[in-house]
Write a protein that holds these residues in place. Structure first.
Motif, mmCIF file in Angstrom:
data_model
loop_
_atom_site.group_PDB
_atom_site.id
_atom_site.type_symbol
_atom_site.label_atom_id
_atom_site.label_comp_id
_atom_site.label_asym_id
_atom_site.label_seq_id
_atom_site.Cartn_x
_atom_site.Cartn_y
_atom_site.Cartn_z
ATOM 1 N N TYR A 3 4.240 3.014 -13.413
ATOM 2 C CA TYR A 3 2.837 3.419 -13.445
ATOM 3 C C TYR A 3 1.959 2.366 -12.779
ATOM 4 N N ALA A 4 2.255 1.102 -13.029
ATOM 5 C CA ALA A 4 1.478 0.015 -12.420
ATOM 6 C C ALA A 4 1.649 0.005 -10.907
ATOM 7 N N THR A 6 2.456 2.571 -9.012
ATOM 8 C CA THR A 6 1.779 3.753 -8.498
ATOM 9 C C THR A 6 0.275 3.539 -8.452
ATOM 10 N N THR A 7 -0.283 2.938 -9.486
ATOM 11 C CA THR A 7 -1.716 2.679 -9.536
ATOM 12 C C THR A 7 -2.136 1.693 -8.452
ATOM 13 N N ILE A 8 -1.374 0.630 -8.286
ATOM 14 C CA ILE A 8 -1.688 -0.367 -7.263
ATOM 15 C C ILE A 8 -1.587 0.240 -5.872
ATOM 16 N N THR A 9 -0.561 1.040 -5.650
ATOM 17 C CA THR A 9 -0.395 1.694 -4.359
ATOM 18 C C THR A 9 -1.550 2.645 -4.076
ATOM 19 N N ALA A 10 -1.964 3.401 -5.067
ATOM 20 C CA ALA A 10 -3.082 4.321 -4.886
ATOM 21 C C ALA A 10 -4.373 3.564 -4.600
ATOM 22 N N GLN A 11 -4.620 2.476 -5.302
ATOM 23 C CA GLN A 11 -5.832 1.693 -5.070
ATOM 24 C C GLN A 11 -5.833 1.058 -3.682
ATOM 25 N N THR A 52 -14.621 7.558 -14.744
ATOM 26 C CA THR A 52 -13.480 6.732 -15.154
ATOM 27 C C THR A 52 -13.786 5.878 -16.370
#
Length: 78
Positions: A3-4, A6-11, A52
């Motif tokens: 999840y981390a 994925t979140t970093i990649t999305a950001q 958010t």
């Protein structure tokens, strides 16, 4: 852990797309058009921050006892 990542990649993807969009807008828009573009970006950032932060859940919830506090906060926010 995934999840981390994925979140970093999305950001990072959002950051790169924002930089590319701003570069294209700065080079192709006039000064007044770029000002309108900047205001639209700020408005979308405000809406994104509002959604958010979870405040929309508090304001839309029916069982909030401190609704007056939330109304004052949202009035100051906008």
């Amino acid at each position: 852990m995934s999840y981390a990542v994925t979140t970093i990649t999305a950001q990072l993807l959002i950051l790169l797309l924002t930089l590319a969009t701003n570069k294209v807008a700065a080079s192709s828009l006039s000064v007044s058009e770029y000002a309108v573009y900047g205001q639209a970006v700020l408005l979308s950032s405000l809406i994104s921050a509002f959604s958010t932060s979870g405040l929309q859940n508090c304001i839309l919830s029916a069982d909030i006892r401190e609704r007056v506090t939330l109304q004052v906060f949202s009035f100051l926010l906008f």
